[in-house]
Design an enzyme around this catalytic site. Structure first.
Site, PDB file in Angstrom:
ATOM      1  N   GLU A  36      29.195  44.985  40.647  1.00  0.00           N
ATOM      2  CA  GLU A  36      28.013  44.848  39.793  1.00  0.00           C
ATOM      3  C   GLU A  36      28.470  45.248  38.394  1.00  0.00           C
ATOM      4  O   GLU A  36      28.861  46.388  38.161  1.00  0.00           O
ATOM      5  CB  GLU A  36      26.888  45.769  40.269  1.00  0.00           C
ATOM      6  CG  GLU A  36      25.633  45.665  39.435  1.00  0.00           C
ATOM      7  CD  GLU A  36      24.971  47.010  39.230  1.00  0.00           C
ATOM      8  OE1 GLU A  36      24.667  47.334  38.067  1.00  0.00           O
ATOM      9  OE2 GLU A  36      24.783  47.731  40.216  1.00  0.00           O
TER      10      GLU A  36
ATOM     11  N   CYS B 289      22.226  48.923  33.599  1.00  0.00           N
ATOM     12  CA  CYS B 289      22.780  47.597  33.854  1.00  0.00           C
ATOM     13  C   CYS B 289      21.700  46.527  33.854  1.00  0.00           C
ATOM     14  O   CYS B 289      22.000  45.340  33.703  1.00  0.00           O
ATOM     15  CB  CYS B 289      23.540  47.590  35.174  1.00  0.00           C
ATOM     16  SG  CYS B 289      22.552  48.158  36.580  1.00  0.00           S
TER      17      CYS B 289
END
Length: 674
Positions: free
Chosen positions: A256, A295
């Protein structure tokens, strides 16, 4: 100076050779050190595989789910410890809640899903049996079993608790031991959390190990039964993914990474509408929470061209009220970046964006965070850019300033908005704020392939919506392309990432023995008494009751039709029913047959069967006409404990006619006292 320990091989190990200093993000004061290059990583891995893995695999899914719940309760009761140490990361009290409470909440979700959606067993079945031969004597079944290696979780600095727990929850539930490697800049928070977990005594030895500092040669020691999960930059992900040993051994690698997430304002959401206010509020929150170090934060704000000026004005008004400074100081609503290195990186990336966009709010000039020693902190002011021509621009679609920086850009229509969102080349999330369902549909279908999550919000859902930047453990977290191409969480999907799916082929008896669920065609055994008189623990898989017959008459059909009001022509009109290609004439109601079936197999007296809670997979296979008779075969298919008082029994129910032909089949769910 505080020393941040690793927890390996069942003991706490102090920093050693190669240790790094750690500074308080808000003051710049060095207060801790972490890292030890002398750790024996081969031994750490073997300890996880041999000790932790064996203990976890000996537990059922439900055992492991109960363990997760106990851990969550323990952490929740002691989370103030984690709050107190988190201030040094530059995070505010509300940021702590996002990280710490979010991580604990993830444990609770996986504990619940593990009990509700997984069997109390060691094997997870994937779908039903596949008939591979003509008679059903040779079948296939997909199963999931835990990997026999270790999961190495390499986490980012921004979520030292949630980032760890959202990876630990599915891996531990799968039965795979974990080695946690937090980012050194905030590893002291992770260490505090791991201390709470290990001190609780709830974890088997070797189930979770912590490496504070570098991983040494760990990646070169992994095999095909191991897994690596990574959260961080695309550059680092590429280096790790390209490790020859990982490629050679086909080690599972989930990343990720960078994500230029977008938020799109619908053309209907003009100033004064709930959607406009919601859009601006969400954007401001994503810029300031964790100082933009998320994120999932909004990096690109995409608005209809006529509304851009209004968005800038409204968003600037909110951001101008945000007090930035030492998170320990009263009134501070946005803290510091995690380190001076991170501050320098964000400012460098902002300078790149500035080559294609104009700063319309914020910037470092004249910026003065509050706090007694804030001058040494890693503070960056909330900053808004306007890219007036996003079609010609490239840097704004390629450069992520991982801080409180976002760029506004105009769009012309739905297709243009989708095109701009997709120019991020893969993102974790895009949001669409609109009350126009057609606009939402048009954009969603165009952007879904480039985004791991599409978050839709409007006046109808805003009261319950969790937010653009909040990944939920029930849903997948990850994204294609630039976002890393991986998935985390997603409920039980995340558990399967740490398991091997295997096709098992054999007889019904073999598949029953392996899967713990009775398969039609396997041995059926009569019980010593009616199964509804027997308690949960006494019932055996495959235990079967075969009833006597019951003849279905025309009077039964007409009475049922009159009593229920179901006078569908196939039950009442002989000529009309005969014209139906599915029926030879008037036929019995399907639900009449179910009622008769229950009458045949139910034991009427009070007993351990507490409730009928459902019926799955019902199929009517052959019509029943007046004069036909039916009989029922009731078999214990699966048993799942639910609590100390009762468990769920799944029964396989088959209805046959007088010629032995199957006329209906379904699964009955009952709760039975233990």
């Amino acid at each position: 100076m505080q020393e941040i320990f690793s927890h390996v091989l069942g003991r706490w190990v102090a920093p050693g050779p190669g240790a790094r200093e750690i500074a308080d993000a808000a003051t710049g004061r060095v207060f801790a050190r972490a890292g030890n290059d002398s750790l024996d990583f081969a031994a750490v891995l073997e300890f996880a595989r041999a000790r932790g893995g064996a203990s976890l695999r000996a537990m059922t899914f439900h055992d492991r789910a109960r363990m997760l719940k106990a851990l969550a309760l323990h952490l929740n009761a002691n989370k103030q410890v984690l709050y107190d140490v988190s201030y040094a990361t530059g995070a505010t009290l509300s940021d702590h809640a996002f990280d710490i409470d979010g991580g604990i909440g993830t444990l609770f979700v996986y504990a619940s899903k593990g009990r509700r959606e997984l069997p109390d067993a060691h094997v997870l079945l994937d779908g039903g049996p596949e008939q591979l031969g003509r008679t059903g004597a040779f079948l296939g079944q997909h199963i999931y079993t835990p990997l026999r290696g270790a999961a190495v979780h390499i986490n980012a600095f921004n979520f030292p608790v949630w980032g760890m727990l959202e990876k630990l929850a599915p891996s531990l539930l799968a039965g795979v031991p974990s080695i946690v490697k937090p980012a050194t800049a905030s590893c002291y928070v992770t260490e505090a959390c791991v201390r709470l977990m290990t001190d609780s005594g709830l974890l088997p030895e070797g189930a979770v190990q912590l490496v504070a500092g570098g991983l040494g040669d760990t990646l070169n020691l992994l095999g095909s039964q191991d897994a690596v999960t990574f959260t961080g930059s695309a550059e680092t992900a590429l280096k790790l993914r390209a490790t020859p040993n990982l490629i050679r051994n086909a080690v599972r690698f989930t990343a990720e990474q960078d994500s230029l997430n977008a938020s799109i304002l619908g053309p209907d959401a003009v100033p004064g509408t709930p959607e406009f206010d919601l859009f601006v509020k969400e954007a401001a929150r994503e810029i300031t929470v964790k100082a933009g170090q998320k994120c999932t934060a909004i990096r690109r704000i995409i608005a209809p061209e006529p509304l851009v000026a209004a968005v800038i004005e409204a968003l600037s008004a909110i951001l101008s009220k945000i007090t930035v400074g030492d998170p320990r100081a009263e009134g501070v609503r946005m803290g510091a970046l995690v380190s001076q290195e991170q501050k320098a990186d964000v400012l460098a990336k902002a300078a790149i964006i500035a080559t294609e966009a104009e700063c319309v709010f914020g910037g470092q000039e004249g910026f003065a965070p509050i706090g007694e020693n804030a001058s040494g902190g890693a503070f960056v002011a909330p900053t808004l850019f306007l890219c007036a021509d996003p079609d010609r621009a490239t840097k704004v679609h390629e450069t992520e300033a991982f801080g409180p920086v976002s760029t506004i850009m105009p769009y012309r229509d739905a297709g243009h908005a989708a095109n701009l969102a997709n120019r991020g080349k893969g993102s974790l999330v895009a949001s669409i704020i609109t009350h126009d369902t057609q606009f939402a549909r048009d954009v969603t279908l165009e952007i879904a392939s480039w985004h791991g999550r599409v978050y839709l919000n409007d006046r109808d859902s805003m009261a319950e919506a969790t937010g653009h930047g909040a990944p939920m453990p029930h849903m997948v977290h990850g994204g294609p392309g630039r976002a890393g191409g991986g998935e985390e969480q997603g409920g039980i999907r995340g558990v399967k990432h740490f398991m091997q799916r295997t096709a098992v082929q054999g007889s019904p008896a073999m598949l029953t023995a392996i899967g713990g669920r009775w398969v039609p065609g396997a041995t059926k055994t009569p019980g010593p008494a009616h199964p509804f008189t027997r308690r949960f623990g006494a019932l055996a898989i495959g235990e079967t009751l075969v009833t006597g017959p019951r003849t279905v008459t025309l009077d039964d059909i007409e009475h049922f039709a009159s009593f229920t009001g179901d006078t569908f022509y196939a039950h009442m009109d002989e000529a009309a029913a005969a014209r139906n290609p599915f029926f030879p004439g008037r036929v019995a109601h399907g639900y009449l047959l179910l009622s008769f079936a229950a009458g045949l197999f139910v034991e009427p007296k009070e007993g351990p069967v507490l409730a009928n809670t459902g019926l799955d997979g019902l199929r009517f296979l052959k019509p029943v006409v007046p004069g036909d008779s039916i009989r029922v075969t009731l078999t214990v298919k699966e048993k799942t404990p639910r609590n100390a008082d009762y468990g769920e029994v799944r029964w396989h129910v088959r209805l046959d006619n007088q010629d032995g032909e199957k006329i209906a089949e379904y699964e009955l769910l009952t709760m039975v006292a233990v």
